[in-house]
Design a protein around this motif. Structure first.
Motif, PDB file in Angstrom:
ATOM      1  N   ALA A  27      11.082  68.328  56.325  1.00 34.14           N
ATOM      2  CA  ALA A  27      10.750  68.615  57.728  1.00 34.14           C
ATOM      3  C   ALA A  27      10.249  67.327  58.366  1.00 34.14           C
ATOM      4  N   ASP A  28      10.397  67.253  59.667  1.00 31.26           N
ATOM      5  CA  ASP A  28       9.864  66.092  60.387  1.00 31.26           C
ATOM      6  C   ASP A  28       8.401  66.298  60.728  1.00 31.26           C
ATOM      7  N   GLU A  29       8.032  67.537  60.991  1.00 33.17           N
ATOM      8  CA  GLU A  29       6.630  67.919  61.225  1.00 33.17           C
ATOM      9  C   GLU A  29       6.477  69.386  60.897  1.00 33.17           C
ATOM     10  N   ILE A  31       9.265  71.231  62.943  1.00 32.31           N
ATOM     11  CA  ILE A  31      10.275  70.483  63.698  1.00 32.31           C
ATOM     12  C   ILE A  31      11.199  69.870  62.660  1.00 32.31           C
ATOM     13  N   LYS A  32      12.511  70.118  62.836  1.00 31.05           N
ATOM     14  CA  LYS A  32      13.514  69.527  61.967  1.00 31.05           C
ATOM     15  C   LYS A  32      14.626  68.927  62.827  1.00 31.05           C
ATOM     16  N   GLY A  33      15.470  68.152  62.178  1.00 32.49           N
ATOM     17  CA  GLY A  33      16.616  67.602  62.894  1.00 32.49           C
ATOM     18  C   GLY A  33      16.566  66.100  63.089  1.00 32.49           C
ATOM     19  N   GLY A  34      15.544  65.465  62.486  1.00 33.63           N
ATOM     20  CA  GLY A  34      15.483  64.006  62.549  1.00 33.63           C
ATOM     21  C   GLY A  34      16.762  63.374  62.007  1.00 33.63           C
ATOM     22  N   SER A  68       1.904  63.307  55.512  1.00 35.00           N
ATOM     23  CA  SER A  68       1.970  62.756  56.877  1.00 35.00           C
ATOM     24  C   SER A  68       2.706  63.703  57.825  1.00 35.00           C
ATOM     25  N   LYS A  69       3.454  64.641  57.268  1.00 37.90           N
ATOM     26  CA  LYS A  69       4.246  65.565  58.111  1.00 37.90           C
ATOM     27  C   LYS A  69       3.423  66.764  58.593  1.00 37.90           C
ATOM     28  N   LEU A  70       2.282  66.976  57.940  1.00 41.01           N
ATOM     29  CA  LEU A  70       1.456  68.147  58.289  1.00 41.01           C
ATOM     30  C   LEU A  70       0.540  67.777  59.453  1.00 41.01           C
ATOM     31  N   GLY A 105      18.834  70.936  51.433  1.00 46.21           N
ATOM     32  CA  GLY A 105      18.519  70.317  52.711  1.00 46.21           C
ATOM     33  C   GLY A 105      19.042  68.895  52.827  1.00 46.21           C
ATOM     34  N   THR A 106      18.696  68.281  53.946  1.00 46.65           N
ATOM     35  CA  THR A 106      19.147  66.922  54.261  1.00 46.65           C
ATOM     36  C   THR A 106      17.930  66.042  54.534  1.00 46.65           C
ATOM     37  N   GLY A 107      18.038  64.777  54.158  1.00 49.74           N
ATOM     38  CA  GLY A 107      16.928  63.841  54.417  1.00 49.74           C
ATOM     39  C   GLY A 107      16.436  63.223  53.121  1.00 49.74           C
ATOM     40  N   SER A 108      15.492  62.303  53.248  1.00 43.69           N
ATOM     41  CA  SER A 108      15.047  61.540  52.073  1.00 43.69           C
ATOM     42  C   SER A 108      14.259  62.396  51.087  1.00 43.69           C
ATOM     43  N   THR A 109      13.526  63.403  51.573  1.00 44.30           N
ATOM     44  CA  THR A 109      12.752  64.254  50.654  1.00 44.30           C
ATOM     45  C   THR A 109      13.691  65.219  49.928  1.00 44.30           C
ATOM     46  N   ALA A 110      14.604  65.811  50.686  1.00 46.56           N
ATOM     47  CA  ALA A 110      15.593  66.705  50.060  1.00 46.56           C
ATOM     48  C   ALA A 110      16.409  65.922  49.025  1.00 46.56           C
ATOM     49  N   ARG A 159      23.073  73.225  60.782  1.00 44.85           N
ATOM     50  CA  ARG A 159      23.475  73.691  59.438  1.00 44.85           C
ATOM     51  C   ARG A 159      22.248  74.030  58.597  1.00 44.85           C
ATOM     52  N   GLU A 160      21.187  73.249  58.783  1.00 43.14           N
ATOM     53  CA  GLU A 160      19.952  73.534  58.027  1.00 43.14           C
ATOM     54  C   GLU A 160      19.409  74.912  58.408  1.00 43.14           C
ATOM     55  N   LYS A 161      19.484  75.222  59.699  1.00 46.10           N
ATOM     56  CA  LYS A 161      18.938  76.533  60.114  1.00 46.10           C
ATOM     57  C   LYS A 161      19.837  77.677  59.643  1.00 46.10           C
TER      58      LYS A 161
HETATM   59  C1  5RP Z   1      17.328  66.443  58.797  1.00 43.20           C
HETATM   60  C2  5RP Z   1      15.961  66.995  58.693  1.00 43.20           C
HETATM   61  C3  5RP Z   1      15.081  66.447  57.622  1.00 43.20           C
HETATM   62  O1  5RP Z   1      14.647  67.476  56.821  1.00 43.20           O
HETATM   63  C4  5RP Z   1      13.922  65.780  58.249  1.00 43.20           C
HETATM   64  O2  5RP Z   1      14.418  64.785  59.133  1.00 43.20           O
HETATM   65  C5  5RP Z   1      12.981  65.161  57.220  1.00 43.20           C
HETATM   66  O3  5RP Z   1      13.584  64.077  56.624  1.00 43.20           O
HETATM   67  P1  5RP Z   1      12.817  63.171  55.572  1.00 43.20           P
HETATM   68  O4  5RP Z   1      12.606  63.981  54.360  1.00 43.20           O
HETATM   69  O5  5RP Z   1      13.770  61.996  55.358  1.00 43.20           O
HETATM   70  O6  5RP Z   1      11.535  62.721  56.229  1.00 43.20           O
HETATM   71  O7  5RP Z   1      15.559  67.865  59.418  1.00 43.20           O
HETATM   72  O8  5RP Z   1      18.037  67.011  59.870  1.00 43.20           O
END
Ligand code: 5RP
Length: 237
Positions: free
Chosen positions: A85-87, A95-98, A122-124, A27-32, A104-106
């Protein structure tokens, strides 16, 4: 514990699912990114996995930590996708795509036998929608698409400001697929399935950040530890 520590805890939980020779979606993002660092360390000590990244940022990180990469053209069936995930709610509606990588993630999640979400607590949320829903749209006819979202989303009880995402230089944010993003601040999305159905009727929408019936498991890290949430059984009929 700060958010970064919690993200790391969630990533560690997902790492336990990875077995030798697996084909993984990254995935993409800080957690991934935390997960990718952990996976890279495992790869250095001998774990052999093959990975498909969901963005160029993820590709660069995965390469830097020494992971073996491939593409969906060469490997269209993956074992496991791990993403943030964003939420999300307790039914694993996301909800994703932040970060702008939703399409591509989907696609990567759809190509995977299993999708696992990693997030801090905090995302839940009870009802998704406080995070503005990213919708990837074509440049062509964007005003028409904007107007149609505005007009039709109301049928799913969703009303709110729809904003063209901009990059830090003020120019429109362009996805890696060459499209634009409209962020829809609906506040609450009470009927995500209905909203997704409505979106499928709007031709200028390439994809949207609602991931419904896609994630199988979520590892949610909070102060008291990591909680595993499993998706409800899908209705076959
Ligand atoms: C990127 C995403 C990320 O998974 C989502 O934004 C969460 O990011 P983070 O782990 O940085 O909070 O959907 O398109």
């Amino acid at each position: 514990m700060n958010a970064d520590d919690l993200k790391l805890r969630a990533a560690e939980a997902a790492l336990d699912l990875v077995k030798p020779q697996m084909k993984l979606g990254l995935g993409t993002g800080s957690t991934a990114a935390k997960f990718i660092d952990l996976l890279g360390a495992r790869a250095k000590s001998g774990l052999d996995v093959l990975c498909v990244p969901t963005s160029e940022t993820t590709r660069a990180q995965a390469e830097a930590v020494g992971l073996r990469l491939t593409t969906l053209e060469d490997e269209p069936f993956l074992d496991l996708a791990i993403d943030g995930a964003d939420e999300l709610d307790r039914q694993l509606r996301l909800i994703k795509g932040g970060g702008g990588a939703l399409l591509r993630e989907k696609i990567v999640a759809a190509a995977s036998e299993r999708m696992v979400v990693i997030a801090d607590s905090s995302k839940l949320v009870g009802t998704i929608g406080a995070f503005p829903l990213p919708v990837e749209v074509t440049r062509f006819g964007i005003r028409v698409t904007h107007n149609m979202i505005h007009a039709l989303a109301g049928e799913a009880g969703c009303r709110g400001e729809i904003t063209l995402r901009r990059a830090s230089d003020g120019k429109p944010f362009v996805t890696e697929n060459g499209n634009l993003i409209l962020d829809c601040a609906f506040g609450e999305i009470g009927q995500p399935e209905l909203l997704a159905e409505i979106f499928s009727l709007i031709p200028g929408i390439v994809d949207h950040g609602l991931f419904l019936g896609i994630a199988d498991t979520a590892f949610i890290a909070g102060e008291s530890g990591v909680t595993e949430i499993t998706a409800p059984e899908q209705d076959e009929g």
